[in-house]
Design an enzyme around this catalytic site. Structure first.
Site, short mmCIF file in Angstrom:
data_model
loop_
_atom_site.label_atom_id
_atom_site.label_comp_id
_atom_site.label_asym_id
_atom_site.label_seq_id
_atom_site.Cartn_x
_atom_site.Cartn_y
_atom_site.Cartn_z
N ARG A 36 8.08 0.70 -7.73
CA ARG A 36 9.64 0.86 -7.71
C ARG A 36 10.10 1.58 -6.66
NH1 ARG A 36 10.24 2.59 -14.21
NH2 ARG A 36 10.15 0.21 -15.01
N LYS A 207 3.57 -6.03 -30.85
CA LYS A 207 4.25 -6.10 -32.05
C LYS A 207 5.40 -7.43 -31.76
CE LYS A 207 3.94 -1.74 -34.05
NZ LYS A 207 4.71 -0.78 -34.45
N GLY A 360 6.46 -3.44 -18.09
CA GLY A 360 5.65 -2.62 -17.37
C GLY A 360 4.20 -2.94 -17.72
N GLY A 383 12.05 -2.97 -20.55
CA GLY A 383 13.19 -2.96 -21.44
C GLY A 383 14.42 -3.86 -21.08
P1 AMP Z 1 4.11 -4.13 -25.74
O1 AMP Z 1 4.71 -2.92 -25.36
O2 AMP Z 1 4.65 -4.75 -27.04
O3 AMP Z 1 4.31 -5.23 -24.62
O4 AMP Z 1 2.66 -3.96 -26.04
C1 AMP Z 1 1.72 -3.74 -24.83
C2 AMP Z 1 0.59 -3.09 -25.94
O5 AMP Z 1 0.17 -4.19 -26.56
C3 AMP Z 1 -0.72 -2.86 -24.91
O6 AMP Z 1 -0.93 -1.29 -24.78
C4 AMP Z 1 -1.94 -3.50 -25.68
O7 AMP Z 1 -3.08 -2.50 -25.54
C5 AMP Z 1 -1.32 -3.72 -27.09
N1 AMP Z 1 -1.95 -4.82 -27.46
C6 AMP Z 1 -2.31 -6.18 -26.85
N2 AMP Z 1 -2.82 -6.91 -27.99
C7 AMP Z 1 -3.34 -5.96 -28.89
C8 AMP Z 1 -3.85 -6.43 -30.20
N3 AMP Z 1 -4.83 -7.58 -30.46
N4 AMP Z 1 -4.19 -5.22 -31.12
C9 AMP Z 1 -3.54 -4.14 -30.73
N5 AMP Z 1 -2.51 -3.77 -29.59
C10 AMP Z 1 -2.69 -4.86 -28.79
#
Ligand code: AMP
Length: 402
Positions: A36, A207, A360, A383
């Site tokens: 950054r 999620k 990120g 974001g």
């Molecule tokens: P996000 O901020 O929604 O892009 O999510 C990123 C996070 O999703 C990372 O910290 C990963 O560890 C988590 N993640 C990826 N796959 C899984 C999974 N199968 N179960 C739980 N967490 C996950």
């Protein structure tokens, strides 16, 4: 459309640049990724080369306003900037530790500035007005610049004083986007409005809820969607599979079904993991099994995509001309569950497509995989890039346009 730095007559003037220096720092105070800071250099150097007096400001993490705490100071950023900005005449930093942004020391240093000098202010969030989009604070900040330049793409989705309120104090001849901001916005617009096809979205992360709007919009834009990460299990469950203790958002199962239905209706090819790496607990030291997605044992959870999925996804990426990637394929922070994300990063980087990495965590995966230089574009804002994909207007951008 906003003006960019090149459209403004800044020669010899005082320029206030809102940067995004919110970089990751480890427990020893070392900057672990200075992308950054490096990304902001073209804008800063351009101003220096035009004999401007340059004032830089950024937020850093979430300090308690009004209270100085070393761990929230921009001092490490100042040191790194000092190393990177080799052509500067003088780089000053408000080291008064006052917990104020517009401190006596900052004003003194500002008075001292000569053309080509640079001053870095302290963490903007030390002032309570910053996150409240306070006009009074914005007015105080505006004394540091005859021109206002926003180069903080990663903060543009926030209605904060240094991003939003301050822009209302300048007319269009005196405000504009820095090179980084302009590049990020143009890139996302170009790719979303006029992509070279086939256009493939690779979406992962924890999620569905956080990316629901983005998924809904992407469905009408892309030719293929590949889903991995934790969010895949809500889709697998919506297809009727048992997913054990894997991450599932029960309340979004219907929504997941609707997305898959929309994909079918729009003739968008929809890919889910066909196999997964499962474990009985969320730990790097646990036993793991590689199983088809249909066979996840009751008490186990899926923490990465399996080898058959990576091969399948590679096939699906083969003919892509544009790939947009947002979200890791598994819990990549733990070595045992990082392979799916690392392999996907390699496949995306190796492809001949235009490749855009947003978020990120996703940028972090690409960096760990050593693939950053092979990607066409790695966005600095997680974001903010998601909001652009969702089609939302970013307060920081509209404020530059009005
Ligand atoms: P996000 O901020 O929604 O892009 O999510 C990123 C996070 O999703 C990372 O910290 C990963 O560890 C988590 N993640 C990826 N796959 C899984 C999974 N199968 N179960 C739980 N967490 C996950």
């Amino acid at each position: 459309m906003f003006k960019t730095l090149k459209d403004l007559e800044i020669d010899g003037k005082t320029v206030f640049i809102r940067c995004d220096f919110n970089v990751p720092i480890d427990e020893f105070g070392n900057i672990t990724d200075d992308r950054r800071i490096r990304s902001a250099l073209p804008t800063i150097r351009y101003c220096i080369d035009r004999d401007c007096k340059v004032v830089l400001a950024s937020h850093f993490e979430r300090p308690e306003p009004g209270k100085f705490e070393e761990k929230y100071s921009l001092y490490p950023v100042y040191k790194r900037l000092d190393t990177l900005l080799k052509i500067k005449k003088e780089l000053y930093f408000d080291d008064s530790k006052s917990g104020e942004v517009i401190s006596k020391r900052a004003l003194e240093l500002f008075e001292k500035l000569e053309p080509r000098d640079v001053l870095l202010l302290e963490n903007l969030r030390f002032d309570p007005g910053e996150t409240k989009d306070d006009l009074e604070f914005a007015k105080q900040l505006s004394q540091f610049g005859e021109f206002y330049i926003n180069d903080a793409f990663g903060a543009c989705h926030r209605k904060h004083a240094s991003i939003h309120a301050i822009a209302s104090l300048y007319d269009k001849e005196h405000k504009g986007a820095g090179f980084l901001l302009a590049k990020e916005v143009n890139f996302f617009h170009k790719v979303l409005e006029n992509p070279s096809r086939p256009f493939v979205a690779v979406v992962g992360g924890s999620k569905v809820s956080g990316k629901l709007e983005a998924l809904n919009r992407l469905i009408s834009k892309v030719d293929k969607i590949i889903i991995g990460g934790g969010m895949a299990f809500t889709f697998l469950k919506a297809q009727g599979y048992e997913v054990g203790n894997s991450l599932v958002e029960e309340d979004l199962i219907d929504e997941a079904r609707t997305i898959m239905y929309k994909a079918k209706k729009n003739k968008v090819k929809f890919y889910l993991p066909v196999d997964v790496v499962v474990a009985p607990e969320f730990s790097d030291h646990t036993t793991v099994k590689y199983l088809p997605s249909q066979e996840i044992p009751e008490e186990w959870m899926g923490l990465d995509i399996g080898p058959a999925s990576t091969r399948l996804f590679r096939e699906a990426l083969n003919d892509a001309h544009t790939i947009m990637w947002n979200g890791p394929m598994g819990v990549y922070e733990m070595e045992k569950f990082a392979k799916g994300s690392i392999k996907m990063s390699h496949y995306i980087a190796e492809s001949h497509a235009t490749t855009i990495v947003g978020g990120g965590d996703t940028a972090d995966v690409a960096a760990r995989a050593g693939d950053v230089d092979e990607m066409t574009f790695v966005s600095t804002g997680g974001g903010a890039s998601l909001k652009l994909i969702e089609g939302e207007e970013l307060p920081g951008i509209t404020a530059l346009e009005s």
